[in-house]
Write a protein that holds these residues in place. Structure first.
Motif, PDB file in Angstrom:
ATOM      1  N   TYR A 200      25.025  47.220  44.823  1.00  0.00           N
ATOM      2  CA  TYR A 200      25.750  47.654  46.023  1.00  0.00           C
ATOM      3  C   TYR A 200      27.214  47.926  45.687  1.00  0.00           C
ATOM      4  O   TYR A 200      27.772  48.963  46.066  1.00  0.00           O
ATOM      5  CB  TYR A 200      25.652  46.601  47.129  1.00  0.00           C
ATOM      6  CG  TYR A 200      26.480  46.950  48.343  1.00  0.00           C
ATOM      7  CD1 TYR A 200      26.157  48.061  49.122  1.00  0.00           C
ATOM      8  CD2 TYR A 200      27.594  46.195  48.706  1.00  0.00           C
ATOM      9  CE1 TYR A 200      26.915  48.407  50.227  1.00  0.00           C
ATOM     10  CE2 TYR A 200      28.356  46.529  49.807  1.00  0.00           C
ATOM     11  CZ  TYR A 200      28.011  47.637  50.569  1.00  0.00           C
ATOM     12  OH  TYR A 200      28.775  47.978  51.669  1.00  0.00           O
ATOM     13  N   MET A 201      27.830  47.006  44.932  1.00  0.00           N
ATOM     14  CA  MET A 201      29.255  47.152  44.591  1.00  0.00           C
ATOM     15  C   MET A 201      29.469  48.170  43.468  1.00  0.00           C
ATOM     16  O   MET A 201      30.566  48.686  43.305  1.00  0.00           O
ATOM     17  CB  MET A 201      29.828  45.797  44.163  1.00  0.00           C
ATOM     18  CG  MET A 201      29.840  44.738  45.259  1.00  0.00           C
ATOM     19  SD  MET A 201      30.941  45.165  46.621  1.00  0.00           S
ATOM     20  CE  MET A 201      32.528  44.997  45.823  1.00  0.00           C
ATOM     21  N   THR A 202      28.424  48.390  42.653  1.00  0.00           N
ATOM     22  CA  THR A 202      28.460  49.239  41.450  1.00  0.00           C
ATOM     23  C   THR A 202      29.492  48.729  40.448  1.00  0.00           C
ATOM     24  O   THR A 202      29.969  49.468  39.594  1.00  0.00           O
ATOM     25  CB  THR A 202      28.752  50.728  41.777  1.00  0.00           C
ATOM     26  OG1 THR A 202      30.094  50.853  42.253  1.00  0.00           O
ATOM     27  CG2 THR A 202      27.787  51.255  42.810  1.00  0.00           C
ATOM     28  N   PHE A 203      29.844  47.470  40.561  1.00  0.00           N
ATOM     29  CA  PHE A 203      30.850  46.856  39.690  1.00  0.00           C
ATOM     30  C   PHE A 203      30.614  45.349  39.704  1.00  0.00           C
ATOM     31  O   PHE A 203      30.199  44.785  40.725  1.00  0.00           O
ATOM     32  CB  PHE A 203      32.257  47.172  40.219  1.00  0.00           C
ATOM     33  CG  PHE A 203      33.358  46.434  39.513  1.00  0.00           C
ATOM     34  CD1 PHE A 203      33.875  46.918  38.315  1.00  0.00           C
ATOM     35  CD2 PHE A 203      33.872  45.245  40.029  1.00  0.00           C
ATOM     36  CE1 PHE A 203      34.892  46.229  37.653  1.00  0.00           C
ATOM     37  CE2 PHE A 203      34.885  44.564  39.373  1.00  0.00           C
ATOM     38  CZ  PHE A 203      35.389  45.059  38.186  1.00  0.00           C
ATOM     39  N   VAL A 204      30.874  44.713  38.583  1.00  0.00           N
ATOM     40  CA  VAL A 204      30.748  43.251  38.549  1.00  0.00           C
ATOM     41  C   VAL A 204      31.774  42.684  37.573  1.00  0.00           C
ATOM     42  O   VAL A 204      32.095  43.309  36.548  1.00  0.00           O
ATOM     43  CB  VAL A 204      29.309  42.832  38.149  1.00  0.00           C
ATOM     44  CG1 VAL A 204      28.979  43.242  36.722  1.00  0.00           C
ATOM     45  CG2 VAL A 204      29.110  41.344  38.317  1.00  0.00           C
ATOM     46  N   SER A 205      32.325  41.523  37.918  1.00  0.00           N
ATOM     47  CA  SER A 205      33.301  40.834  37.066  1.00  0.00           C
ATOM     48  C   SER A 205      33.068  39.331  37.215  1.00  0.00           C
ATOM     49  O   SER A 205      32.357  38.894  38.138  1.00  0.00           O
ATOM     50  CB  SER A 205      34.733  41.202  37.480  1.00  0.00           C
ATOM     51  OG  SER A 205      35.041  40.610  38.718  1.00  0.00           O
ATOM     52  N   PRO A 206      33.678  38.518  36.346  1.00  0.00           N
ATOM     53  CA  PRO A 206      33.452  37.059  36.423  1.00  0.00           C
ATOM     54  C   PRO A 206      33.859  36.446  37.754  1.00  0.00           C
ATOM     55  O   PRO A 206      33.332  35.396  38.131  1.00  0.00           O
ATOM     56  CB  PRO A 206      34.324  36.520  35.278  1.00  0.00           C
ATOM     57  CG  PRO A 206      34.406  37.639  34.298  1.00  0.00           C
ATOM     58  CD  PRO A 206      34.447  38.883  35.134  1.00  0.00           C
ATOM     59  N   THR A 207      34.787  37.075  38.492  1.00  0.00           N
ATOM     60  CA  THR A 207      35.195  36.497  39.779  1.00  0.00           C
ATOM     61  C   THR A 207      34.063  36.499  40.797  1.00  0.00           C
ATOM     62  O   THR A 207      34.111  35.755  41.771  1.00  0.00           O
ATOM     63  CB  THR A 207      36.386  37.279  40.370  1.00  0.00           C
ATOM     64  OG1 THR A 207      36.024  38.656  40.473  1.00  0.00           O
ATOM     65  CG2 THR A 207      37.616  37.154  39.509  1.00  0.00           C
TER      66      THR A 207
END
Length: 321
Positions: free
Chosen positions: A229-236
């Protein structure tokens, strides 16, 4: 007929979810908010089965959420896998990791189990942050494709909203079947007294491991939905704060019921939207609200409502006699 009454709350949830876009507007910001409510509800319903019914505490479900998000994201962006195949692979990977983690840690009890899962969550975040070449490090990575279903793209927020809440309804239906099955009764007996459950022939170790793997798989599935959904992911997206927030959602709503988990998720996801007027003091107000709820309703909001309903019924009977 009596056996069907347990499905009435689910029908209410389905009806409200279907009508919600028409109440707030199909292009409303609240559609986005309730997409996140649906995603986090999938995690907290699994946590409710683990904590409320089996009596096991986990502070590492944010890590399983992250494993699902990163596995699905990496397989689609680096290996060009079909998104649904990547989601299935992320579930398999999470189940294997959950089995490897759960087998030794579920032998621990109380605070020791919570600390062990907390340490696991921290290790996962450190790995995601340190593997810069693979995961993008603290900055994360993007380019994760959106999901599509039977040729229908889920890029539109309204379509994704209905997709997520259809999945939430399926997860609730599945959980109701578990709760009212032999497995559900075994889990509740373990929660009451693990020694007594073992004495009655319940294989407590097996049931605890199974429900731990199931709840981890639900968290990973929600993580995959989040990534696509976000098309992005990071450790936060999967740090310790998320793990604690998920547990608080279950506790505030009422951990002894999947409906409590759903109520807690809705409340704690939308509450920050109303605290903006307090500016820098919003976190203090947020904490005060949580403390008040837990002080005056230790069984959560759902438990408090049930107690109030029981009190009113007894009052009516007294007046009738």
């Amino acid at each position: 007929m009596k056996s069907l009454t347990k499905y009435i709350p689910l029908l209410i949830v389905v009806l409200l979810a279907a009508l919600f876009p028409f109440m707030v507007g199909v292009n409303s910001y609240w559609i986005t908010v309730f997409i996140f409510v649906g995603i986090y509800s999938i995690v907290t319903i699994g946590l409710s089965l683990l904590m409320g019914y089996a009596g096991q505490i986990s502070l590492g479900h944010g890590a399983f959420f992250g494993i699902g998000a990163y596995a699905s994201g990496l397989l689609t962006t680096l290996a060009n896998w079909n998104p649904w195949l990547a989601v299935a692979a992320s579930l398999f990977i999470t189940c294997v990791i959950a089995a490897l983690i759960g087998y030794p840690t579920l032998r621990l009890r109380g605070h020791y189990l919570a600390m062990a899962t907390l340490a696991f969550g921290e290790i996962v975040v450190i790995v995601f942050t340190a593997e810069v070449d693979l995961t993008g490090g603290p900055s994360g990575f993007g380019g994760i494709p959106r999901l599509s279903l039977f040729g229908l793209s889920l890029k539109n927020d309204l379509i994704f909203y209905y997709f997520v809440w259809a999945l939430v309804s399926i997860v609730i239906l599945f959980s109701i079947h578990i709760i009212h099955s032999r497995v559900g009764r075994a889990l509740q007996s373990i929660h009451g007294s693990e020694n007594a459950a073992n004495a009655m022939g319940v294989d407590a170790a097996k049931y605890k491991l199974q429900i731990f793997i199931l709840s981890a798989a639900l968290a990973a599935f929600a993580g995959s939905l989040y990534a696509h959904y976000m098309t992005f992911v990071s450790p936060t997206a999967c740090e310790l704060k998320l793990s604690i927030m998920l547990v608080v959602m279950v506790a505030v709503g009422g951990m002894h019921s999947i409906w409590g988990a759903l109520i807690g998720t809705i409340l704690l996801t939308i509450l920050p939207e109303f605290l903006g007027v307090f500016e820098d003091f919003d976190i203090l107000v947020y904490g005060a609200i949580l403390i008040i709820i837990l002080l005056f309703s230790p069984d959560g909001l759902y438990g408090g409502v049930r107690q109030a309903a029981g009190f009113l019924k007894r009052l009516q009977r007294r007046e009738a006699t």
